[in-house]
Design an enzyme around this catalytic site. Structure first.
Site, PDB file in Angstrom:
ATOM      1  N   HIS D  99       7.130 -44.149  11.193  1.00 19.41           N
ATOM      2  CA  HIS D  99       7.577 -45.394  11.841  1.00 19.41           C
ATOM      3  C   HIS D  99       8.719 -45.060  12.782  1.00 19.41           C
ATOM      4  O   HIS D  99       9.647 -44.357  12.410  1.00 19.41           O
ATOM      5  CB  HIS D  99       8.054 -46.389  10.781  1.00 19.41           C
ATOM      6  CG  HIS D  99       8.695 -47.616  11.376  1.00 19.41           C
ATOM      7  ND1 HIS D  99       8.111 -48.346  12.378  1.00 19.41           N
ATOM      8  CD2 HIS D  99       9.885 -48.224  11.119  1.00 19.41           C
ATOM      9  CE1 HIS D  99       8.900 -49.363  12.709  1.00 19.41           C
ATOM     10  NE2 HIS D  99       9.983 -49.310  11.964  1.00 19.41           N
ATOM     11  N   HIS D 101      11.075 -46.650  16.477  1.00 17.91           N
ATOM     12  CA  HIS D 101      11.348 -47.742  17.410  1.00 17.91           C
ATOM     13  C   HIS D 101      11.298 -47.197  18.834  1.00 17.91           C
ATOM     14  O   HIS D 101      12.144 -47.525  19.665  1.00 17.91           O
ATOM     15  CB  HIS D 101      12.707 -48.377  17.104  1.00 17.91           C
ATOM     16  CG  HIS D 101      12.698 -49.277  15.910  1.00 17.91           C
ATOM     17  ND1 HIS D 101      12.996 -50.615  15.968  1.00 17.91           N
ATOM     18  CD2 HIS D 101      12.357 -49.039  14.630  1.00 17.91           C
ATOM     19  CE1 HIS D 101      12.887 -51.155  14.756  1.00 17.91           C
ATOM     20  NE2 HIS D 101      12.509 -50.217  13.925  1.00 17.91           N
ATOM     21  N   ASP D 124      -8.284 -39.332  24.048  1.00 19.33           N
ATOM     22  CA  ASP D 124      -8.264 -38.045  23.347  1.00 19.33           C
ATOM     23  C   ASP D 124      -7.859 -38.218  21.884  1.00 19.33           C
ATOM     24  O   ASP D 124      -8.203 -37.404  21.035  1.00 19.33           O
ATOM     25  CB  ASP D 124      -7.259 -37.090  24.011  1.00 19.33           C
ATOM     26  CG  ASP D 124      -7.845 -36.363  25.219  1.00 19.33           C
ATOM     27  OD1 ASP D 124      -9.068 -36.198  25.275  1.00 19.33           O
ATOM     28  OD2 ASP D 124      -7.056 -35.959  26.100  1.00 19.33           O
ATOM     29  N   HIS D 175       8.067 -56.058  16.180  1.00 19.76           N
ATOM     30  CA  HIS D 175       8.758 -54.988  15.469  1.00 19.76           C
ATOM     31  C   HIS D 175       8.505 -53.640  16.165  1.00 19.76           C
ATOM     32  O   HIS D 175       9.281 -53.264  17.026  1.00 19.76           O
ATOM     33  CB  HIS D 175       8.290 -55.008  14.013  1.00 19.76           C
ATOM     34  CG  HIS D 175       9.056 -54.103  13.100  1.00 19.76           C
ATOM     35  ND1 HIS D 175       9.073 -54.272  11.736  1.00 19.76           N
ATOM     36  CD2 HIS D 175       9.814 -53.027  13.337  1.00 19.76           C
ATOM     37  CE1 HIS D 175       9.822 -53.328  11.187  1.00 19.76           C
ATOM     38  NE2 HIS D 175      10.284 -52.563  12.141  1.00 19.76           N
ATOM     39  N   TYR D 232     -12.377 -28.890  20.716  1.00 17.40           N
ATOM     40  CA  TYR D 232     -11.014 -28.696  21.224  1.00 17.40           C
ATOM     41  C   TYR D 232     -10.204 -27.887  20.221  1.00 17.40           C
ATOM     42  O   TYR D 232     -10.317 -28.093  19.020  1.00 17.40           O
ATOM     43  CB  TYR D 232     -10.345 -30.050  21.444  1.00 17.40           C
ATOM     44  CG  TYR D 232      -8.921 -29.953  21.971  1.00 17.40           C
ATOM     45  CD1 TYR D 232      -8.666 -29.872  23.331  1.00 17.40           C
ATOM     46  CD2 TYR D 232      -7.837 -29.919  21.095  1.00 17.40           C
ATOM     47  CE1 TYR D 232      -7.371 -29.777  23.816  1.00 17.40           C
ATOM     48  CE2 TYR D 232      -6.534 -29.813  21.566  1.00 17.40           C
ATOM     49  CZ  TYR D 232      -6.304 -29.745  22.934  1.00 17.40           C
ATOM     50  OH  TYR D 232      -5.025 -29.642  23.406  1.00 17.40           O
TER      51      TYR D 232
END
Lengths: 240, 240, 240, 240
Positions: D99, D101, D124, D175, D232
């Protein structure tokens, strides 16, 4: 390393790849540079998906120009290798190719808009807009996708070596910038400039310029750096 | 180095040039700073196209103010040398000149818009908008192009030394910012501020300000840093 | 240093000032932090116009809260000293003040717009918009300008200590952000957050949000970090 | 550290947390990464509000998956711990959660807009837009707020493990972004990419793209990096 390849090529390709994150053009492992040795008929390129911080000269992969076969190296070459090969085959004068996902150039590629010539910063390097290709067709995506990614650039420029030298960059629609030059380092330099002029162009466009700069100003800037009358730089101190 | 030139001038010019990439104002080799010694009748400037990381004091080029002849140094001077010379000749009080292609200032130059005075950050240094020149004519581009690039700035300011001191920066249309100051370092400082206020101005304009700041606020800020009643700073700790 | 001042105050003020360029909030010498010792009746602040890279603890200036007299230090205090003093006098609970010219917060100040509450990043720290003051009058600019710069903030908040604690930041119209906190370091932290939420707000506004976030979400975020029921952080590991 | 937990998990979680500020995704202490050991029935997460520069492996907190109880560590876990736990319970195949910001992803979350698929850089990694959740209700904010923050993501994706693998990121309305992956490091990588594509998308949208990229181009890019036909990368050189 492979015997018979021009001395210094691996070193130049390695340094150009390592410079990508240093100059802020790459997120994670995105971006790759190659350099060609036309006499040996091969080019040297970054391996696929290897982190820059662990990349060494021995990780580089040598690929045959004629058919794309790996002729030296222990790793798989960049997935974009066939795009590089297509450009080398179409434009005999180029010695290096760079591909990045740099933020502002990708934004133009995603918006399918050329980077317009808005001033001398652009004209110092690119003698015209950095053009965007058409979309690839479903068939071009299904088979030989990476080669066809180069092919839409070639279609755009008309396999015109002189034109490729005058504007050594193109944006693949929905994808991002490919740039080239006389060598690996020069192709990276053009990637740096392509991103810089895209960034400046976005800001300029937000200011709604009344008119493009006069053509004679742009021509003056292009010709003072390129062609027989160029007078920019100190040749003995320029990087190759 | 040349004998007879003010001690410390080469060192100041070198350091100001090396600071350009450190403060984020330059891509590749773009950007140059010079400093003048009016008693000796010369100025010292960066050589053309040399990478900052390899630039040494011995690479600097000394140019005669009167005619632009190179009087010391082994390299070609910056292609912008004649622009610097034109500014030194027109404005007797200036001691240093800086030219960059910094992103936000170039955007204003390309859009042919003055950087407006939108707040005290601008007014602390520039007593008015940073103005943009007219376009150069075809004739001005064809002959003595770099000198004429300085001349459009002089035309804009009217060869007015006092005005050049009050707003020590101008944007050449379609090209980019030139700034000046009492010395090389001060001209670089003005280039840093010119870029910062251009950046802030672009963001401010995107917020559609209702009205410009009151003139008395701007005047207060300009005069607390400049002129007889200035009270900003600690003179003994200021960089020259 | 002055005897009788709380141990560690000079060190905290020095470190907070040195952090300004490190966290990207300052151009050149712009920006200053102070910290107060209310028992000793003084505050400690950065000297005016001194480069961060040469700033030492002995350069800091100690100023009397009651009348603004310099009681220790060899240099002139920041020109913004009287603004800091005004805020300390109006809001008895604050222990530190920071002023910067950070790009995005200044853009809001120049546009005379509050930084709106657009999400939890803002609500984690500021219990409401970061408000912008009215313009200073011509009289307020002519006399006691810096003190009046603080006074327009006090006028805006109503000398309400609780309100100053809930939104520890304000934008002076046409100028820039002032932030405060329980100490010097905390006031700097609020300057960092003020700039971050201004940056995010500008991007959010360019995406035309349909509605503000629900009030209950914002309140939840503010109260989990502030007040009697706060449960964010590890007090023993928090910086003071 | 807790005995019985997979060797290397603490180290991976520590390094992923320390990388958050290094890759420019965090301001102050904002942002956290966790990694799970499903056999041991626990996950390891950053403590709440601890500065990255002082974070050590012994500061990490071990939390029981079944009920959120802290089973090892001397500090309080991140306030977002219950959000991480909710995601681990809903999506059995994920091994790490991040998480942040980060500026541009938060802007989309605050504007309540999905990050659209505008090109191959997005495709991608993400097989579709990065979706934004609904707002939490007043009741969901009042009780078990952090768990409910995870629940709105689960509601959005339908507790569909395959869908969570195809688009390993979501934006919580008002958020910010939560991302996940096969491990802690992979979840951080997705946070980096989520921010990069949000940044590029904002610039692309400012250029008013005429049409989205063709679906066959996006599918080609997603499938060359994911699924049985992926080609890849060099598996032996990929970070886990």
């Amino acid at each position: 390393m492979t015997t018979g390849i021009r001395e210094g090529l691996h070193r130049e390709v390695l340094e150009a790849n390592l410079a990508i994150p240093q100059v802020g053009l790459a997120t994670l492992t995105w971006g790759n540079v190659s350099g060609v040795d036309r006499e040996a008929g091969v080019f040297v390129i970054k391996p696929s998906g290897v982190a820059y911080e662990s990349l060494t000269i021995d990780d580089l992969v040598t690929v045959r120009l004629a058919d794309g076969a790996v002729v030296a190296g222990n790793l798989r070459p960049s997935t974009d290798t066939e795009t590089h090969r297509c450009l080398y085959l179409a434009f005999p004068s180029i010695g290096g190719v760079t591909h990045t996902h740099s933020t502002h150039a990708v934004a133009f590629a995603q918006a399918r808009r050329d980077i317009p010539v808005l001033g001398t910063t652009h004209a110092d390097t690119f003698n015209g807009p950095v053009p965007v290709t058409r979309d690839l067709t479903e068939e071009e995506c299904a088979k030989d996708y990476e080669y066809n990614t180069g092919q839409v650039i070639v279609d755009l420029l008309g396999a015109d070596d002189r034109r490729a030298a005058e504007v050594p960059a193109a944006l693949v629609a929905g994808h991002g910038p490919f740039t080239w030059g006389t060598g690996a380092r020069k192709s990276l330099e053009h990637a740096i400039i392509c991103e810089a002029v895209a960034d400046i162009a976005l800001h300029t466009m937000s200011l709604s310029p009344s008119a493009p700069p006069p053509r004679h100003l742009l021509e003056r800037h292009y010709t003072r750096k390129h062609g027989p009358d160029a007078y920019y730089g100190n040749p003995e101190r320029l990087t190759p």
